[in-house]
Design an enzyme around this catalytic site. Structure first.
Site, PDB file in Angstrom:
ATOM      1  N   TRP A  25       0.834  -1.212   0.000  1.00  0.00           N
ATOM      2  CA  TRP A  25       0.000   0.000   0.000  1.00  0.00           C
ATOM      3  C   TRP A  25       0.859   1.249   0.000  1.00  0.00           C
ATOM      4  CZ3 TRP A  25      -4.255  -1.415  -1.881  1.00  0.00           C
ATOM      5  CH2 TRP A  25      -4.792  -2.667  -1.570  1.00  0.00           C
ATOM      6  N   ASP A  59      -1.126   7.129   6.238  1.00  0.00           N
ATOM      7  CA  ASP A  59      -2.188   6.180   5.927  1.00  0.00           C
ATOM      8  C   ASP A  59      -2.334   5.290   7.154  1.00  0.00           C
ATOM      9  OD1 ASP A  59      -3.844   4.169   5.094  1.00  0.00           O
ATOM     10  OD2 ASP A  59      -2.614   3.528   3.397  1.00  0.00           O
ATOM     11  N   LYS A  94     -11.647  -1.442   8.361  1.00  0.00           N
ATOM     12  CA  LYS A  94     -10.918  -2.283   9.300  1.00  0.00           C
ATOM     13  C   LYS A  94     -11.358  -1.955  10.733  1.00  0.00           C
ATOM     14  CE  LYS A  94      -7.824  -2.408   5.599  1.00  0.00           C
ATOM     15  NZ  LYS A  94      -7.492  -3.748   5.219  1.00  0.00           N
TER      16      LYS A  94
END
Lengths: 355, 355
Positions: free
Chosen positions: A99, A166, A190
């Site tokens: 990511w 992030d 999440k």
């Protein structure tokens, strides 16, 4: 049979969130209508949206310098929107996984990217710690938790430029000092809500400094100005987020959750280190509290499929590791009860006894 | 008391969609887990995503030249993504309302925009019909239904370049000849699903012709290549969309829905034309089947608030007109039963008798 949900995301949510969402799908806030079919401009949903943003600020201690918005499109869209809104010419990025790499890739569409360090050399099994930030860099982007590889930045880097993070897979699991951040963003699926909403917490005076024209929807100021209701927001995911936030508050807040997460992760890592069949995949000091990655030791490699079946039969869901790592991954997000972690540990012990 | 949901969007969904979604929030596809907390890569949700895309193609008769994707961000993000992906230098737009104007505004960030005609001169109460498309224009953008003003393009313009259409508020209410379209897009929160997903149906060979670099998430090809699962999609809104699509099929498909919509709208417009208290706000030939806008006749203007209260007391929800038009707006989307329309008509008649 009780199912234990170890999915990496979308992932386990509290019973409180699930039950209240199911109720609201049938009758939202006493309106006699479903949450699926009410106007986002109705007073009942405006109250939800306002309360959710206020609770994010309260729980994370977000100062008045920053604003909270909810957008669609996922963290992947933020990989582009972050530099598009915040980068004049150059920013630094730490490459700690897939990511992070994707964030780097999109930032390159906007300007110059200084990749200060990468752990790609060892399949992202550690967090690089010694690096120098380019002197003309405008912000330093980190990925605080690496869902795929199971590493986490337990110490936020001390640098002399603003951070951007992030936090898709560990937001709300530790306190954040926002004075260090120009922006924090996270896909909600999440630690917050079902898929479909992304949370962005951005420093207001960091906006408006880029020369490029910003199309309306890609400009954070559009959404801040309209209290995160410029266009129709993802109504149900925001409603569910509010339920999770209320549950977090009831649990005692972020520090209590952090302590519980440390306890849960310790139970599982202790078993991985003790059990002769298994081993962890990442540097011990960088082990994630959210995503615990482990594989069979080399001499037991052929038992991998058998353990997968055995665990599944015991009610363990979603413990297959990401294809980039293999083996197993158990995600222990905020909503995961310690009982489920203990059930997984027991399954590992029973399997060990059999072999 | 029975509530009649006339919201303009998010708006009424079928009982089938609502019930199945509520059930899945508690137990999705027999997994023992909530739809809110399952992996989008699990076989159960992959099946939902695939079936939803296939049913869109089946119901709308989408040819193999086109692909269907589901994205987050709303139609407002598409106002930019459409020209960003499809416009080399210049495109033509028809200005029929606020959303059309917003689409024009975003297209100007990308290239030259030829606004062929506008009905802004009469507060968007009609659809312009005589205009010339610039000869070097690459596509012609229309907004098939104007939610705020209550107008609809009952005849799709015949032009010699490809069409692009925002069908946010009337998709699935009439058959579409996709051979004429390079793209059709729609926020789902009117005729399909709860807020949080946008449907895009794009002609594959119309992509890849622009010179500008396209960031990954803003490039339709990214999503087509990954079967609309490049990143985590808005899981629940897509699940709900599938329920609506199944219900549409069970109802007999788009032409049956179209006929029912014509009947429903006729019942209400007939009453507006008959009732001495009310009048419609738009040109009769351009009246929308989806959003019926009406005001009190001038001599009864002072009764407006009273009628609003009277209708509310009778269970009518969401009939306040948009602030740009005033008066009233009743949205009669696919899921609206004719009984609710008749209940509104009865309310109008009772109010007329009282005054």
């Amino acid at each position: 049979m009780k199912k234990h949900n170890f999915y990496a995301g979308p992932s386990i949510l509290s019973e409180y969130t699930i039950k209240n969402t199911a109720d609201a799908v049938l009758n939202f806030a006493g309106t006699g209508l479903s949450l699926l079919e009410v106007s986002h401009r109705g007073k009942e949903f405006v109250a939800v949206n306002d309360e959710a943003r206020a609770l994010v600020k309260e729980l994370l201690d977000v100062p008045e310098t920053h604003e909270v918005i909810f957008l669609g499109g996922g963290a992947s869209l933020q990989f582009y929107m972050i530099p598009f809104n915040l980068m004049k010419k150059k920013a630094s990025y730490l490459d700690t996984g897939t990511w992070a790499s994707n964030a780097i890739k999109e930032a390159k569409f906007v300007g110059e990217v200084d990749v200060v360090a990468s752990s790609a050399d060892k399949n992202y099994t550690y967090i690089p710690k010694n690096y120098t930030i380019a002197p003309d860099s405008e912000y330093f982007h980190i990925t605080t938790n690496n869902t795929i590889y199971g590493t986490e930045l337990h110490k936020i880097p001390e640098v002399n430029i603003p951070l951007v993070a992030d936090m898709s897979s560990d937001i709300f699991s530790f306190p954040v000092d926002f004075s260090k951040y120009n922006a924090v963003y996270a896909g909600a699926q999440k630690n917050l809500a079902p898929a479909g909403v992304t949370i962005i917490i951005v420093r207001k005076d960091a906006l408006g400094h880029v020369d490029r024209p910003l199309p309306t929807m890609l400009d954070y100021r559009t959404h801040i100005k309209k209290d995160s209701m410029f266009n129709t927001p993802p109504v149900l995911p925001i409603f569910s987020a509010l339920q999770t936030l209320k549950w977090y508050k009831e649990q005692g807040g972020i520090k209590v959750l952090q302590k519980k997460n440390q306890e849960k992760a310790a139970v599982l890592y202790d078993e991985i280190d003790r059990n002769k069949l298994f081993r962890g995949t990442v540097a011990v000091e960088d082990r994630s509290l959210m995503n615990v990655c482990f594989v069979m030791n080399d001499e037991y490699k052929e038992l991998e499929d058998k353990f997968a079946d055995f665990a599944k039969a015991a009610g363990m869901i979603g413990i297959k590791g990401h294809r980039s790592v293999g083996g197993f991954r158990a995600s222990l997000y905020n909503a995961m009860p310690i009982e489920s972690v203990k059930a997984l540990v027991q399954t590992m012990q029973e399997f060990e006894k059999k072999h």
